[in-house]
Design an enzyme around this catalytic site. Structure first.
Site, PDB file in Angstrom:
ATOM      1  N   HIS A   1     -17.976  88.135   7.277  1.00  0.00           N
ATOM      2  CA  HIS A   1     -17.905  86.724   7.270  1.00  0.00           C
ATOM      3  C   HIS A   1     -19.271  86.283   7.684  1.00  0.00           C
ATOM      4  O   HIS A   1     -19.946  85.233   7.233  1.00  0.00           O
ATOM      5  CB  HIS A   1     -16.845  86.234   8.020  1.00  0.00           C
ATOM      6  CG  HIS A   1     -15.617  86.392   7.132  1.00  0.00           C
ATOM      7  ND1 HIS A   1     -15.241  85.923   5.918  1.00  0.00           N
ATOM      8  CD2 HIS A   1     -14.535  87.016   7.513  1.00  0.00           C
ATOM      9  CE1 HIS A   1     -13.952  86.475   5.597  1.00  0.00           C
ATOM     10  NE2 HIS A   1     -13.711  86.941   6.509  1.00  0.00           N
TER      11      HIS A   1
ATOM     12  N   HIS B   1     -37.844  86.160 -24.872  1.00  0.00           N
ATOM     13  CA  HIS B   1     -38.449  86.506 -23.831  1.00  0.00           C
ATOM     14  C   HIS B   1     -37.692  85.599 -22.792  1.00  0.00           C
ATOM     15  O   HIS B   1     -38.516  84.739 -22.135  1.00  0.00           O
ATOM     16  CB  HIS B   1     -39.850  86.337 -23.756  1.00  0.00           C
ATOM     17  CG  HIS B   1     -40.732  86.724 -22.829  1.00  0.00           C
ATOM     18  ND1 HIS B   1     -40.936  86.308 -21.460  1.00  0.00           N
ATOM     19  CD2 HIS B   1     -41.468  88.005 -22.381  1.00  0.00           C
ATOM     20  CE1 HIS B   1     -41.874  87.037 -20.447  1.00  0.00           C
ATOM     21  NE2 HIS B   1     -42.012  88.049 -21.484  1.00  0.00           N
TER      22      HIS B   1
END
Length: 442
Positions: free
Chosen positions: A267, A347
C-alpha cells in the site's frame, strides 16, 4: 476516422450488503448509489452527524498500514482498497459509497462481494467523456522495503505485471494481466487477502484485524497455508496484490493508460506512485490551459502562408506564423495536432504518435518562411537540403499544440542558409535540429 471518446459510467440503481469490518470487527451496512458525471467516488458516513462525505482522492490519504485509509478533518474511512478496486475495474467512474461505520465489510477477504453488488445495481453510461492519464514517460517508485513500481507507456489500456514475494522470498508468484471488467471479475476479484503468521500478533497488539478470521483471510505459516477453503488460484496471493494496486491507484481520480510493472508492491509504494501520477497530472493540466494565440501584424495567417509555400493539405505542417523578431532572424510558428492527421492512421494505431520526420518537416517549413521574409522576394524559395543534430525528446500526441521556433544562424551569399529550430509542447522541447537550405527560383 477518430473513435468517439469513452463515456463516464455510474450505477443504474442502488444496491448493498452487510457484514463485518476487518480491522475494527464492527457490523456495517454498505450501499452503492449512482452519482452524476464528474462526481467521482465519494464515501458517505451515515453514522456521523450531518452524514459527511469524503472524496476518494490521493490528497485525502491518511494511512497505509496493512490497508488504505482516507480522511478529512476528524473523519476516517478505513480499508477502502477493495471496494475502490471493484468500482474502478468494473467501469464505475461516479458513485457514492454509503456506510454506517468507518470501514466497509470485509466479505470473504476479496472484492467478489463488491463485484456482486455492482452487477446487481448495473452500470450505465453518462453524457461526459472519461478522464484518462496517458503515461508518456516511464515513472519509477522504489521503497526501502524493496518494493519497485515502474509505470510505462501503453495506450492500449491498463496492464499490471506483478511479482509477489514474502519474507525470505516465500510464496514467490508472478502474473501479468490486462485490467478489464470481465478479467477482473473472473481472475482478480475472488483473490483473498492474506497475512503471514508472524505478523498476526503485532497486528492484534495494535487493535487491528479484530474481525479477521480464516473465513475472510488466508494465513501463511512457514510453508503451510491456513484457510477455511482451498486456494482459489495457485497464485492467489499475487492476484490479491494486483487487486490492491487497482484500488490504491484509483485514488488518482482518473483512468490510467499504461503498463505497471510491480515487484513486491504494498500500500505504501502504491500510494507513492499514485501521488506521483497525480502530481504529473496536475502539472499537465496547468500547462494545457488554453493559450490565446496572437495574430499580430508581424505574423502570417494560413492564407498568407499558402501564398508563399507550395505545400497543401495534408502536407502543410504550419497553421500560422505568430511573430517575427525585430531583427528578422527569428520567428515562431504554431501547429495544432489533431487525431484527424492522416499519419495517425498508421503511426501507430492504438498509440498515436506524431512521426519525427513530420516534426522536422514542420521546422523546415517555418524556417523556409523565415528565409522568405529575409530574402524579401517571392521569386525564390528555400529548399530543405540537410538536417544535423536532430533529437526527438518527447512524443507528440493528438491534442498537442506545437510551437515551432526557427532562428537563422548562418547565411552564405544568396544561395545557402542554416537555421536552428526546435518544437515546444507544454513548455518542453520535444524535438530540435539544425537545418540547411538552398534558394532556387520558383
Amino acid at each position: 476516422m477518430a473513435s468517439a471518446p469513452e463515456s463516464q459510467h455510474t450505477l443504474a440503481k442502488s444496491a448493498g450488503f452487510s457484514g463485518t469490518s476487518l480491522h475494527t470487527g464492527e457490523k456495517v451496512s454498505l450501499k452503492l448509489h449512482p452519482a452524476p458525471a464528474d462526481h467521482g467516488i465519494k464515501f458517505k458516513r451515515k453514522d456521523l452527524a450531518d452524514e459527511p462525505t469524503i472524496d476518494a482522492k490521493i490528497d485525502n490519504l491518511k494511512m497505509v498500514e496493512r490497508a488504505t485509509t482516507i480522511g478529512e478533518g476528524s473523519m476516517r474511512v478505513h480499508t477502502v482498497e477493495h471496494v475502490l478496486a471493484a468500482l474502478s475495474a468494473m467501469g464505475v467512474d461516479n458513485a457514492i459509497v454509503e456506510m454506517d461505520a468507518n470501514e466497509p465489510p470485509i466479505g470473504d477477504g476479496s472484492a467478489k462481494a463488491y463485484v456482486d453488488v455492482i452487477k446487481r445495481a448495473g452500470v450505465t453510461p453518462q453524457e461526459a467523456p472519461r478522464k484518462f492519464f496517458h503515461v508518456r514517460d516511464p515513472m519509477h517508485v522504489e521503497t526501502k522495503t524493496g518494493a519497485i513500481l515502474i509505470l510505462l507507456p501503453d495506450d492500449n489500456g491498463f496492464r499490471v505485471s506483478c511479482t509477489q514475494a514474502g519474507p525470505n522470498n516465500r510464496f514467490t508468484q508472478f502474473l501479468s494481466t490486462d485490467i478489464a471488467p470481465e478479467i477482473f471479475e473472473r481472475e482478480i476479484a475472488p483473490a483473498r487477502t492474506f497475512v503471514y503468521y508472524e505478523d498476526v500478533e503485532p497486528l492484534m497488539e495494535r487493535n487491528l484485524i479484530k474481525g479477521g478470521s480464516l473465513e475472510n483471510a488466508v494465513v501463511l505459516r512457514g510453508e503451510a497455508v491456513l484457510s477455511k477453503e482451498p486456494l482459489r488460484f495457485p497464485d492467489e496471493f499475487v492476484r490479491h496484490k494486483i487487486l490492491d494496486i487497482i484500488g490504491d491507484l484509483s485514488l488518482v481520480g482518473c483512468r490510467i493508460r499504461g503498463h505497471l510493472i510491480a515487484v513486491k508492491p504494498g500500500h505504501a509504494a502504491n500510494a507513492e506512485l499514485a501521488r506521483a501520477i497525480a502530481k504529473e497530472r496536475s502539472r499537465r493540466e496547468a500547462l494545457t490551459v488554453p493559450r490565446v494565440v496572437p495574430k499580430g501584424d508581424g505574423g502570417l495567417d494560413t492564407d498568407e502562408i499558402m501564398q508563399i509555400l507550395p505545400h497543401r493539405y495534408p502536407f502543410l505542417m504550419v497553421d500560422r506564423i505568430l511573430s517575427f523578431d525585430e531583427g528578422g532572424t527569428k520567428c515562431v510558428g504554431v501547429k495544432s495536432v489533431t487525431i484527424n492527421e492522416p499519419f495517425f492512421q498508421g503511426h501507430f494505431p492504438g498509440h498515436p504518435v506524431m512521426p519525427g520526420v513530420m516534426q522536422v518537416e514542420a521546422m523546415a517549413q517555418v524556417a523556409s518562411l523565415l528565409l522568405f521574409k529575409l530574402a524579401k522576394t517571392s521569386s525564390r524559395i528555400g529548399y530543405f537540403m540537410s538536417a544535423d543534430d536532430v533529437k526527438f525528446r518527447k512524443p507528440v500526441m493528438p491534442g498537442d499544440t506545437i510551437f515551432i521556433h526557427a532562428e537563422l544562424t548562418k547565411a552564405r551569399g544568396e544561395r545557402l542558409a542554416k537555421a536552428k529550430c526546435h518544437c515546444v509542447v507544454n513548455d518542453a522541447i520535444v524535438s530540435e535540429g539544425e537545418l540547411m537550405f538552398t534558394f532556387l527560383d520558383k
